[in-house]
Design a protein around this motif. Structure first.
Motif, short mmCIF file in Angstrom:
data_model
loop_
_atom_site.label_atom_id
_atom_site.label_comp_id
_atom_site.label_asym_id
_atom_site.label_seq_id
_atom_site.Cartn_x
_atom_site.Cartn_y
_atom_site.Cartn_z
N VAL A 83 0.83 -1.21 0.00
CA VAL A 83 0.00 0.00 0.00
C VAL A 83 0.87 1.26 0.00
CG1 VAL A 83 -1.65 1.35 1.37
CG2 VAL A 83 -2.02 -1.10 1.01
N VAL A 84 1.96 1.25 0.79
CA VAL A 84 2.87 2.41 0.82
C VAL A 84 3.45 2.67 -0.57
CG1 VAL A 84 5.06 3.27 1.76
CG2 VAL A 84 3.41 2.17 3.28
N LEU A 85 3.85 1.60 -1.27
CA LEU A 85 4.41 1.76 -2.62
C LEU A 85 3.34 2.26 -3.60
CD1 LEU A 85 6.63 -1.46 -2.92
CD2 LEU A 85 7.39 0.88 -2.51
N LEU A 86 2.14 1.71 -3.50
CA LEU A 86 1.07 2.11 -4.41
C LEU A 86 0.68 3.57 -4.23
CD1 LEU A 86 -1.32 -0.99 -4.30
CD2 LEU A 86 -0.09 -0.16 -6.31
N ILE A 87 0.57 4.00 -2.96
CA ILE A 87 0.15 5.39 -2.73
C ILE A 87 1.27 6.36 -3.11
CG2 ILE A 87 0.79 5.84 -0.29
CD1 ILE A 87 -2.35 6.65 -0.12
N SER A 88 2.53 5.90 -3.00
CA SER A 88 3.66 6.71 -3.44
C SER A 88 3.59 6.93 -4.95
CB SER A 88 4.98 6.01 -3.10
OG SER A 88 5.12 5.86 -1.70
N LYS A 89 3.27 5.84 -5.68
CA LYS A 89 3.18 5.94 -7.13
C LYS A 89 1.95 6.73 -7.56
CE LYS A 89 3.75 3.38 -11.38
NZ LYS A 89 4.31 2.15 -11.98
N ALA A 90 0.85 6.55 -6.83
CA ALA A 90 -0.39 7.26 -7.17
C ALA A 90 -0.22 8.78 -7.01
CB ALA A 90 -1.54 6.78 -6.28
N ALA A 91 0.53 9.19 -5.99
CA ALA A 91 0.74 10.62 -5.75
C ALA A 91 1.76 11.21 -6.72
CB ALA A 91 1.20 10.85 -4.31
N GLY A 92 2.76 10.39 -7.10
CA GLY A 92 3.80 10.86 -8.01
C GLY A 92 4.70 11.89 -7.36
N PRO A 93 5.55 12.54 -8.16
CA PRO A 93 6.44 13.57 -7.59
C PRO A 93 5.69 14.87 -7.36
CG PRO A 93 6.81 13.39 -9.94
CD PRO A 93 5.78 12.35 -9.60
N SER A 94 6.06 15.59 -6.31
CA SER A 94 5.46 16.91 -6.11
C SER A 94 6.26 17.94 -6.90
CB SER A 94 5.47 17.28 -4.62
OG SER A 94 6.80 17.56 -4.21
N THR A 95 5.70 19.13 -7.06
CA THR A 95 6.41 20.19 -7.80
C THR A 95 7.71 20.58 -7.08
OG1 THR A 95 5.00 21.78 -6.63
CG2 THR A 95 4.33 21.16 -8.85
N ALA A 96 7.72 20.39 -5.76
CA ALA A 96 8.92 20.73 -4.99
C ALA A 96 10.04 19.72 -5.21
CB ALA A 96 8.58 20.80 -3.50
N LEU A 237 8.12 12.29 2.22
CA LEU A 237 9.40 12.03 1.54
C LEU A 237 9.41 12.62 0.13
CD1 LEU A 237 10.05 8.34 2.67
CD2 LEU A 237 11.43 10.34 3.26
N ALA A 238 8.24 12.73 -0.49
CA ALA A 238 8.14 13.33 -1.83
C ALA A 238 7.80 14.81 -1.76
CB ALA A 238 7.10 12.58 -2.67
N LYS A 239 7.79 15.37 -0.55
CA LYS A 239 7.52 16.79 -0.31
C LYS A 239 6.15 17.23 -0.81
CE LYS A 239 11.57 17.78 1.51
NZ LYS A 239 11.85 16.48 2.07
N HIS A 240 5.15 16.35 -0.62
CA HIS A 240 3.78 16.71 -0.99
C HIS A 240 3.18 17.63 0.07
CE1 HIS A 240 3.05 14.48 -4.67
NE2 HIS A 240 3.65 13.44 -4.15
N SER A 241 2.09 18.31 -0.29
CA SER A 241 1.45 19.27 0.60
C SER A 241 0.82 18.58 1.81
CB SER A 241 0.34 20.02 -0.16
OG SER A 241 -0.71 19.11 -0.50
N ALA A 242 0.49 19.39 2.81
CA ALA A 242 -0.14 18.86 4.03
C ALA A 242 -1.48 18.21 3.70
CB ALA A 242 -0.34 19.99 5.04
N GLU A 243 -2.19 18.75 2.70
CA GLU A 243 -3.50 18.19 2.32
C GLU A 243 -3.33 16.79 1.74
OE1 GLU A 243 -7.30 19.02 -0.64
OE2 GLU A 243 -5.41 20.07 -0.97
N ILE A 244 -2.37 16.62 0.84
CA ILE A 244 -2.13 15.29 0.25
C ILE A 244 -1.65 14.31 1.32
CG2 ILE A 244 -0.68 14.00 -1.37
CD1 ILE A 244 -2.91 15.54 -2.71
#
Length: 367
Positions: A83-96, A237-244
């Motif tokens: 699940v951790v790997l899947l949600i990492s891939k689903a979110a992708g890289p952040s703009t940061a 770890l991917a520097k996504h926003s607090a909302e994500i």
């Protein structure tokens, strides 16, 4: 029926769990049953495994835990890392994090893969620790005392070894917030297991006097916190926003609550089982049954189902719970948490990985 983001509402359909896991593993790049292989094949753990072999022929529960790693890894044991790997891939890289995309393999950062391994190691360590038996409650039929004492030593040693490896890898991520999140999840697990093992002496400790809201609090600590906080940490770890990060937390929390409810319901909904499955009298259907019937009536039903030596007739209790509203209410609660997990997924862009996360929810909410 599909929602605004393309996810369908819960129904009784959908592929079986094993197929869902198999398809999800292809999306993240490799079978997650190999996730903790580096640690499991280390010289230190090999030495422990050689010692555990001495337990063969005894009744120590550590043997059942070890067998589970071999025979059940595709069904439940490796679900958290997947699940951790899947949600990492689903979110992708952040703009940061755009400048670090060269560090991605199959759309997942190496740090996120390390986090998935850490999550699995922590879960496995606590599974092993749960196999420690209470020496004071042993009966003569449980086998020689020295076997049980030796098994306990092995359970403590191997569980601590796995946990130490997880903590070392966690420090190597060099992210203070992630360390804080996963450390708090370990604290939650300890607290949850403490609740599980601190029952009152009333009625031979067979059942707790708690309502479903307290049950959910305890299940969050012992089953959901690790996955929820690991999903949030993967977004950090991917520097996504607090909302994500919060949406990832909500998915992990509610999906694992559904998973626990699905597990609790199996003794009551399996049609093919000829033998009555023993179940916890503190499982969700039993707790909900107690809420509807009242504490005194529930204790009366337990007393009526007890035979000589206080051995519980689970078939009799199972029929009593089935006759009430406990089972249907637990199914409704399972699907309620499933819908909340799907709602969290709506904030992620459509992708194969998001579909796989949704399929996991569909699999644990079908009866």
């Amino acid at each position: 029926v599909r929602g605004a983001g393309g996810l369908r509402c819960l129904s009784s359909g959908g592929p079986p769990w094993s197929q869902v896991v198999s398809e999800a593993e292809k999306i993240v790049g490799y079978p997650t049953s190999f996730m903790s292989l580096r640690c499991l094949l280390s010289d230190e753990l090999s030495n422990i495994a050689m010692q555990v072999r001495k337990l063969v022929g005894t009744k120590h529960p550590l043997l059942d835990t070890a067998r589970g790693f071999v025979y059940d890894s595709r069904n439940n044991l490796q679900m958290r890392g997947l699940v951790v790997l899947l949600i990492s891939k689903a979110a992708g890289p952040s703009t940061a994090e755009l400048s670090f995309q060269h560090d991605m393999v199959s759309g997942i950062y190496s740090s996120q893969r390390s986090l998935a391994e850490i999550t699995e190691l922590i879960h496995t360590a606590f599974l092993v620790h749960r196999g420690i038996v209470n020496i004071g409650e042993l009966k003569s039929c449980d086998g020689p005392l020295k076997d049980m004492q030796f098994g306990n030593k092995m359970a403590v040693l191997s569980g601590d070894f796995l946990l130490a490896n997880a903590c070392t890898s966690l420090a190597q991520l060099q992210n203070t917030k992630v360390v804080e999140l996963i450390s708090s999840a370990i604290g939650d697990l300890v607290q949850g297991i403490y609740y599980e093992n601190s029952k009152s002496s009333e009625e031979n400790s067979l059942t707790d006097d708690i309502g479903i809201s307290r049950w959910k609090e305890q299940v969050f600590l012992s089953h959901s916190a690790l996955l929820a906080k690991s999903c949030q940490a993967a977004m950090e770890l991917a520097k996504h926003s607090a909302e994500i990060q919060d949406m990832a937390f909500q998915y992990g929390k509610h999906m694992s609550m559904s998973h626990k409810l699905h597990s609790d319901l199996q003794p009551f909904v399996k049609e093919s089982s000829s033998d009555t499955m023993a179940f916890s009298l503190n499982s969700a259907p039993a707790i909900l049954h107690q809420e509807f019937r009242g504490r005194e009536e529930w204790l009366k039903q337990i007393r009526e189902a007890q035979g000589k030596g206080n051995i519980v007739d689970y078939k009799k209790l199972q029929e009593a719970i089935k006759a009430g509203k406990g089972v249907t209410s637990a199914i409704d609660l399972c699907r309620c948490h499933g819908n909340r997990a799907l709602a969290a997924l709506e904030r992620f862009p459509p992708s194969e990985a998001r579909d796989a996360l949704a399929n996991i929810v569909y699999a644990v909410t079908r009866f």
